[in-house]
Design an enzyme around this catalytic site. Structure first.
Site, short mmCIF file in Angstrom:
data_model
loop_
_atom_site.label_atom_id
_atom_site.label_comp_id
_atom_site.label_asym_id
_atom_site.label_seq_id
_atom_site.Cartn_x
_atom_site.Cartn_y
_atom_site.Cartn_z
N LYS A 1 0.81 -1.21 0.00
CA LYS A 1 0.00 0.00 0.00
C LYS A 1 0.85 1.27 0.00
O LYS A 1 0.41 2.33 -0.45
CB LYS A 1 -0.95 0.00 1.20
CG LYS A 1 -2.03 -1.07 1.13
CD LYS A 1 -3.04 -0.80 0.04
CE LYS A 1 -4.19 -1.79 0.05
NZ LYS A 1 -5.09 -1.61 -1.11
N GLU B 1 -10.04 5.67 2.78
CA GLU B 1 -10.82 4.57 3.34
C GLU B 1 -9.83 3.47 3.67
O GLU B 1 -8.76 3.41 3.08
CB GLU B 1 -11.85 4.09 2.32
CG GLU B 1 -11.32 3.08 1.27
CD GLU B 1 -10.31 3.68 0.28
OE1 GLU B 1 -10.30 4.92 0.13
OE2 GLU B 1 -9.54 2.91 -0.31
N SER C 1 1.93 -9.51 -0.49
CA SER C 1 1.59 -8.09 -0.47
C SER C 1 1.75 -7.41 0.89
O SER C 1 1.92 -6.21 0.97
CB SER C 1 0.15 -7.91 -0.97
OG SER C 1 -0.72 -8.73 -0.23
#
Lengths: 278, 401
Positions: B90, B112, B379
């Protein structure tokens, strides 16, 4: 006889002749049940409402503040689906010719099918359709379907919309233009923006369509002020709040009384100031 | 192949911009700002500098000798996005978009978040670039990701629990959109998924594509050739498209999207949108959605909060549609097994989201020949999931006692 009734345009012509602004209550279909919605529409008409926006519930109402979100959730819970809502409109058409606009989000329309929706809505007696999250760029399919069936596709303009874009949107719109008075989601506001009248006047430079103003208007005083420069006033969240507070037994009288007060205030504002210059 | 997306943000029948009029001008402004940033050598230099010196790129491509031996088939490589600063991929997108917010002179950033990883990444760059930051998070996720909530607060962000709907990622996105509708003039909305209205899916894909660009070079260096299979977990799809986009024209490279099968696909408790979604419009784009016969969005479930969304990024729906990508679903239980397996065999504790990708590799690796090469996008790291996993395994964690 014309092919389609075009009740929205006729209503604005009729009001224009009397130098009156339209009062448009927004009520969520099925809050708390469809029978109450039916009775509420008739009561609102008696109290001076000129058009009705019938909210079509959606699970994820992204452009709505908390009062309407809760009203929409109550409508969903009672099972107010598009087929049920269209049945209600057919039922209402036996008793009233008040113009009715479906106000909702695109996904339930899309799922029902745009062509099917426009056909069924027209035969039920619906006059206009609004999809909050459908900008004109993505609206070709619904626009074609509504046009073919004599239904007005109502478009929103916002305080953030540049004038040139307003002109383009107005060029594709019919019925009336819905100007969103505040930069934000639906919900009662204590104060409306100071430059509201200025924005509405600017839009008149680019379109001859009637201009309705909504989002944030909750009191007769606010309605009167808006009626002095706009062609229609939409009231929504204040109604949703009354529905919540008063419940099934008390809401019809309370909401009718709010609408009556608003319409009276709007008429006196016009008596003092006359209709806005076109 | 036509340009994807087209000038209106369409990926075949998916994508587009479905938002209230108030936000349309902001999307045009963002699109223009992004186009000019991409052409600006200074912007690219800043992105590259922070990527290297702050996020810690490039991340390694690690050959899992133990896991490969254990499964007895294809060679398994992990792209170690868990080693990015903040603990997940991210950071790549949060960095890029924060630089964009600075360039656009927006003082406030909202986001969000589901698992909290995107919220933490956004709060991190807001701190670094001195922006006010507010994060919307479903109240259910606030409970199950308490650690990440604490991290965001330490980083100076406000966290707003969202109580509406299913109290998870979907509702946090609705609430962020509502905030943005009111604050659009001075606020940058930093979307973390490859979803939302155009140009977000494209922006997120582009900033995440650094994963695949690195992986492509690394595998060529380490194996002397392209991989046979790419595997990533998918919900919005940012880590999957980030790994796979740079391989999209390499037709021989299989792409597999792994989504959350929750308690199983026979019931309603899953978030397997590619497997059982139908086209619809939510949160600004047309894509595959889990919805009922009336077009109402369905509740979802996954043990991984970052996979608990009823939609999927429009480009991923498109790649499924044209047959370029395969897809599969992994249950909560299989994901937990993979979580334990990778921890034990390789000493790497994966995020529950990434564990879904690993679980699918456990299925397919033994079926593939030993000279085949799989790259899995790892990830994120699993630290955030300790309490969820402990609960699932029936272990009670005591703090401080």
């Amino acid at each position: 006889m014309p092919k389609f009734p075009r009740r929205i345009a006729a209503k604005f012509r009729e009001l224009g002749a009397r130098a009156e602004a339209a009062l448009i209550p927004f009520i969520v279909a099925g809050d708390p049940d469809l029978e109450t919605t039916r009775a509420l529409v008739l009561e609102l008409e008696n109290r001076g409402a000129d058009l009705i926006e019938l909210g079509v519930p959606f699970s994820d109402p992204m452009a709505d503040g908390s009062a309407n979100q809760r009203a929409i959730a109550r409508g969903l819970k009672s099972g107010a689906s598009i087929p049920e809502i269209l049945r209600l409109v057919s039922e209402l058409r036996k008793a009233t010719a008040i113009p009715i606009i479906l106000y909702g989000y695109y996904n339930p329309y899309l799922h029902y099918g745009c062509d099917q929706l426009a056909r069924d809505a027209a035969s039920a007696g619906v006059d206009g359709i609004l999809a909050v999250d459908l900008p004109p760029e993505e609206g070709a399919v619904l626009r074609k379907a509504t046009r073919a069936n004599g239904i007005d596709l109502i478009h929103l303009l916002a305080p953030t919309t540049p004038l040139e874009r307003s002109r383009e949107i107005a060029g594709r719109a019919s019925g009336f233009l819905y100007y969103v008075s505040v930069t934000g989601v639906t919900g009662a506001r204590r104060d409306l923006p100071d430059d509201l009248a200025e924005h509405v006047r600017a839009i008149r430079q680019v379109s001859d369509l009637p201009i309705g103003v909504g989002f944030g208007i909750s009191t007769p005083e606010q309605a009167a002020r808006v009626a002095s420069f706009a062609d229609a006033v939409v009231v929504g969240s204040a109604i949703s709040m009354l529905a919540e507070e008063r419940g099934r037994s008390g809401m019809i009288e309370a909401i009718g009384s709010l609408a009556g007060g608003m319409k009276t205030a709007m008429r006196s504002a016009r008596d003092v100031n006359g209709a806005p210059p076109r | 192949m036509p340009a994807i997306p087209d000038s209106h943000g369409h990926y075949g029948e998916f994508g587009g911009r479905y938002v209230a009029e108030t936000l349309m001008p902001a999307l045009f402004e963002l699109e223009a700002a992004y186009k000019s940033a991409r052409r600006d050598p200074q912007f690219r230099a800043d992105l590259e500098k922070y990527s290297r010196e702050y996020v810690g790129r490039p991340t390694p491509l690690f050959f899992c000798a133990n896991l490969t031996a254990r499964l007895g088939g294809a060679k398994i490589y992990l792209k170690r996005e868990d080693l990015c600063h903040t603990g997940a991929h991210k950071a790549n997108n949060a960095l890029g978009q924060s630089l964009l917010a600075v360039r656009m002179k927006k003082d406030r950033i909202i986001a969000e978040t589901g698992a909290g990883q995107h919220g933490v990444a956004t709060a991190t760059f807001a701190a670094l670039f001195r922006r006010r930051c507010e994060v919307f998070m479903g109240s259910l996720d606030v409970e199950r990701q308490a650690l990440n909530v604490f991290r965001m607060k330490l980083l100076g962000a406000s966290v707003h629990p969202v109580d509406s709907g299913t109290r998870s990622l979907k509702d946090s996105m609705s609430e962020a959109l509502r905030d943005w509708t009111a604050s659009v003039r001075d606020t940058y909305y930093l979307i973390g998924s490859a979803a939302g209205p155009h140009p977000y899916p494209q922006i997120v894909r582009d900033f995440q594509s650094v994963i695949g660009r690195e992986a492509r070079k690394q595998i060529i260096r380490q194996e002397g050739r392209l991989p046979n299979v790419l595997v990533a977990c998918v919900n919005g799809g940012s880590n999957a498209i980030g790994l796979m986009y740079p391989f999209i024209r390499d037709r021989a490279v299989r792409m597999i999207f792994v989504e959350a099968g929750g308690l199983g696909l026979s019931g309603p408790s899953h978030a397997a949108t590619l497997t059982s979604g139908v086209p619809g419009v939510l949160h600004g784009n047309r894509t595959l959605l889990l919805q009922d016969e009336l077009g109402q969005i369905r509740d979802t479930h996954s043990i991984a909060p970052g996979l608990d969304y009823p939609g999927v990024g429009p480009e991923l729906a498109y790649l499924k549609d044209i047959g370029r990508a395969e897809y599969a679903a992994v249950t909560d239980e299989e994901a937990l097994d993979a979580f334990k397996l990778l921890s034990e065999t390789e000493g790497i504790i994966p995020a529950l989201e990434s564990s879904h990708a690993v679980a699918h590799v456990v299925r397919i690796a033994p079926e593939l020949a030993r000279d085949q090469v799989i790259i899995v996008n790892l990830s994120g790291r699993g630290d955030k999931d300790m309490s969820t996993v402990a609960r699932a395994l029936g272990v009670t964690l005591r703090e401080g006692a």
